[in-house]
Write an enzyme that holds these catalytic residues in place. Structure first.
Site, PDB file in Angstrom:
ATOM      1  CD1 TRP A 361      16.231 -57.387 -20.784  1.00 32.36           C
ATOM      2  CD2 TRP A 361      18.056 -56.104 -20.679  1.00 32.36           C
ATOM      3  NE1 TRP A 361      16.202 -56.725 -19.574  1.00 32.36           N
ATOM      4  CE2 TRP A 361      17.303 -55.922 -19.495  1.00 32.36           C
ATOM      5  CE3 TRP A 361      19.241 -55.384 -20.832  1.00 32.36           C
ATOM      6  CZ2 TRP A 361      17.707 -55.064 -18.470  1.00 32.36           C
ATOM      7  CZ3 TRP A 361      19.644 -54.531 -19.816  1.00 32.36           C
ATOM      8  CH2 TRP A 361      18.874 -54.380 -18.651  1.00 32.36           C
ATOM      9  CD  GLU A 488      11.107 -56.014 -16.229  1.00 33.57           C
ATOM     10  OE1 GLU A 488      10.239 -56.669 -15.624  1.00 33.57           O
ATOM     11  OE2 GLU A 488      12.241 -56.464 -16.474  1.00 33.57           O
TER      12      GLU A 488
END
Length: 792
Positions: A361, A488
């Site tokens: 991304w 994350e």
């Protein structure tokens, strides 16, 4: 690396004045040449010594199994890994039968220069062989921006003090032996001999090898042609085998004589074209290159880059290192995507095999943000690639029981390659990131053809995903649950603010585009009821907020989690993911990389100024920056809320990520998004540029170390120059019709030939927030003539 005495700080080049074998792998990355289609690592011409050999073609990969201890529904069945294709860089040299190998003999001089304006990598060496023969070697290397399939080398050797017998071996080499991979998940898997030979040829001055990958079924062709200039007794011959095609030159040189070899290399690959067609393709590319000639190729390269720098340069007065770093960054970002042409831009570009060559991304969020403003045609190509992978994204969504398109977290050809679903499949924000890049590109270019061919369909299918993935509660609020945002270290969360805000923009953009093109949208089954549902979901999007703390929650309930024990975490235990179980990390308040802070940068319209300041102060002590994507975002928001000293330090971290090898993995390739972040930190951070809902605005503010900042951006087919100096900002329109911009909320009309200048007001002074123990960015001291200090 850049702090080593062998690396000079110069505004328009990267110069290495001595060879240090300890950092050879890192230097191979920073000296890499690419054009978005071909990538050549900066390996030495003679092939050895090397740190990590690398020649890459964008989109060429091999499949590998993804083993699971326990199978699960929807898990990807195979992974994809970029492979080292046929190496056309090699030119071996023997002097009186002794190999030119810098590990032996005496190295008297060694210099390499990567010139950002010419696009050439130059090398000059003076070396004495073990038997006492001294030679001078000069080489120039390029990967062409103008002839996409072509790369080349000019190589010269001359004796210094005595007659020598010279042998040059120019090679095409397939299936090179590669060093073993380590245990770091960011390092690529190593595949031995991935290329199966199909054809080889060596005739006169020409070489050719054609191979096919074993599992992915991609055919790769490489060909070379040579021109030799030397003494009359110079002789040449060629031979080839399955994995090696070699052109040999022999000559006797006396002092004052020179042997020169010009080598043109052409590459091509396809998953469908026949072997004869691939042979013809590379032969044709070579014919074009030979007709242009070496001098012509170099001239084309310089002309291409002159045009780029005229429209993209950033000038920094007050920090020579940052000035060099931002041009280094822009050069490599351009190399990553200039001629990608409907292919992805990988996290490492074409500079190394890190992350298996996958695209994430961060291409859309960081890299395309830069290319859209500096080289819009290059920004369009990765989005066209995303559009080409729509069938795979639609299938993935159906597999997950969703409508619309679910684009992959990491991929080479459009299929999901992440075997860890909490950080892969659950990171649905990639779909909104793609949509955001589409909107940004359309705002900058007004490219209606692109909107009709690519943009509308991408916006429609990503919007459908959000409407399917989310739900309205009994009060009508819209929620998106069980997703992973940019951080994350916080997985499978409800109502991640970044995801929700970017989905909100996606939904509204899709509805707007469908209303602009109702007939075309109807072909995709879009009607008024669906666009109304998109707008309703966007209007009722949930944004978690802790009233007691006065801050937005990164996701629902995040601020109620136990904080990570930062004081008890040693410096050598970062990155945390390499030393602690994800189960422990997920349950704590610890942020791998800017998440809510990134939301404030990209969706600043959704927050008040005071909310931004409080949010930044809350999340700064929790953010450990175990990702190279974080520093530039923190630089931008630190500048916006008034922490200019901290913003300057974060700029330094983003800018020096690879030049100083801050994450100790530059050997595997450059961090292309962090390089883009250097530009973002300067233009969006200290330049204060934002583009929201069709309004281009600026709120510039400079750190005390800068005397001046100037940059050029392309906005709505106009070329705008912004210069900030002496507490004033001047806006000059270089191309196009009059442009409306905002300066600190004041509307300005900038017309051709009529620059507008405004005062830069002082900002609020706030106490600087702290960072996790040992994680403060290094204090920059170069502007005061000192090296950067160590972090706290």
């Amino acid at each position: 690396m850049i702090t080593h005495p062998a690396y000079a700080v110069e505004p328009w080049c990267l110069r290495e004045t001595a060879l240090n074998l300890d950092v050879l792998p890192q230097s191979e990355s920073v000296f890499a040449l690419a054009n978005g289609h071909i990538g050549w690592r900066g390996n030495l011409d003679e092939g050895e010594p090397h740190g990590l050999p690398g020649s890459y073609l964008n989109g060429v990969f091999e499949l590998r199994p993804l083993p699971y201890a326990e199978a699960g529904y929807g898990y990807p069945e195979s992974g994809q890994t970029v492979i080292d294709v046929t190496n056309g860089k090699v030119v071996r040299l023997l002097i009186d039968d002794e190999p030119f190998d810098l590990r032996y003999g005496r190295l008297l001089h060694h210099e390499r220069v990567l010139d950002f304006r010419s696009g050439l990598l130059r090398r000059e060496v003076e070396w004495t062989s073990p038997s006492g023969r001294t030679v001078r070697v000069r080489s120039t290397r390029l990967v062409s921006f103008t002839q996409r399939a072509v790369a080349g080398i000019a190589y010269e050797v001359e004796p210094v003090d005595a007659e020598v017998r010279i042998v040059l071996q120019s090679e095409l080499v397939a299936n090179e032996q590669l060093p073993a991979a380590g245990g770091d998940p960011r390092v690529a898997a190593v595949l031995e001999s991935p290329l199966v030979p199909e054809d080889h040829e060596a005739e006169d001055t020409r070489l050719r090898l054609v191979h096919r990958t074993q599992r992915s079924g991609l055919r790769v062709a490489a060909a070379a042609v040579h021109r030799v200039d030397g003494p009359e007794e110079t002789r040449t011959y060629a031979k080839s085998s399955d994995d090696l095609s070699r052109f040999t030159v022999t000559s006797v040189l006396r002092p004052g004589e020179c042997l020169r070899l010009e080598k043109m290399v052409a590459y091509g690959w396809s998953g469908v074209r026949s072997l004869p067609a691939m042979r013809d393709q590379v032969d044709a590319a070579l014919a074009g290159a030979m007709s242009t000639g070496w001098t012509g190729l170099c001239a084309e390269q310089r002309s291409y880059l002159d045009e780029f720098w005229n429209r993209a340069d950033v000038e920094v007065d007050g920090d020579a290192e940052i000035q060099q770093a931002v041009r280094f960054a822009l050069f490599h970002v351009l190399q990553a995507g200039a001629r990608a042409e409907s292919r992805a831009i990988a996290a490492k570009g074409l500079t190394g095999p890190g992350y298996d060559g996958h695209s994430f991304w961060d291409t859309e969020t960081f890299v395309l943000q830069v290319l859209t403003c500096t080289a819009p045609p290059a920004a369009a190509q990765p989005l066209r690639w995303r559009h080409a992978t729509l069938p795979a994204a639609l299938n993935r969504a159906r597999l997950l029981g969703l409508q619309g398109a679910a684009f992959p977290w990491r991929t080479l050809d459009g299929d999901e390659c992440s075997a860890y679903w909490p950080a892969g499949t659950a990171a649905f924000h990639v779909n909104a990131d793609i949509a955001d890049a589409v909107v940004r590109y359309l705002d900058a270019t007004d490219d209606e053809v692109f909107e009709c061919e690519v943009g509308l369909e991408l916006l429609v299918h990503t919007a459908r995903l959000w409407r399917s993935l989310g739900h309205h509660d009994h009060q009508g609020q819209f929620h998106i649950d069980g997703v992973t945002g940019p951080d994350e270290y916080s997985a499978i969360a409800d109502d991640n603010v970044y995801t929700n805000l970017m989905a909100q923009r996606n939904l509204r953009a899709a509805a707007d585009a469908a209303e602009r093109h109702p007939d075309l949208a109807a072909e995709w089954g879009v009607d008024d009821e669906e666009t109304a549902a998109w707008r309703d979901a966007a209007a009722r999007m949930t944004l978690p907020y802790n009233e007691g703390l006065g801050v937005h929650e990164q996701s629902a309930g995040f601020t109620g989690h136990q904080q990570w024990d930062f004081a008890g975490t040693r410096a050598d235990q970062y990155p945390l993911m390499m030393h602690f179980p994800y189960f422990d990390i997920y349950r704590k308040q610890v942020v791998k990389q800017a998440d809510l802070v990134l939301a404030m940068m990209l969706r600043g319209d959704a927050f008040t100024e005071e909310e931004k300041a409080r949010n930044f102060a809350y999340y700064e002590p929790l953010t450990v920056r175990d990702s190279s994507l974080s520093a530039c975002v923190q630089a931008v928001m630190a500048a916006e809320v008034g922490h200019l000293r901290l913003a300057y330090d974060y700029l330094g971290e983003a800018a020096m990520m690879d030049l100083s090898d801050l994450e100790s993995n530059t050997r595997d390739g450059l961090h292309i998004a962090s390089l883009a972040g250097t530009w973002i930190a300067l233009v969006a951070g200290f330049g204060g540029m934002r583009n929201c809902d069709g309004v281009v605005s600026f709120a510039p503010k400079l750190p005390e170390q800068f005397g001046r900042l100037a940059f050029t951006v392309q906005v709505r087919r106009r070329l705008l120059r912004v210069e900030i100096a002496d507490a004033r900002a001047t806006y000059t329109l270089l191309e196009g019709q009059a442009l409306e911009v905002d300066h600190y909320g004041e509307p300005l009309r900038v017309a051709p030939g009529h620059p507008e200048s405004r005062k830069v007001p002082g900002g609020p002074e706030r106490p600087e927030p702290t960072q996790p123990a040992g994680r403060r960015p290094a204090h920059r001291g170069w502007a005061a003539g000192r090296r950067p200090e160590s972090p706290d």
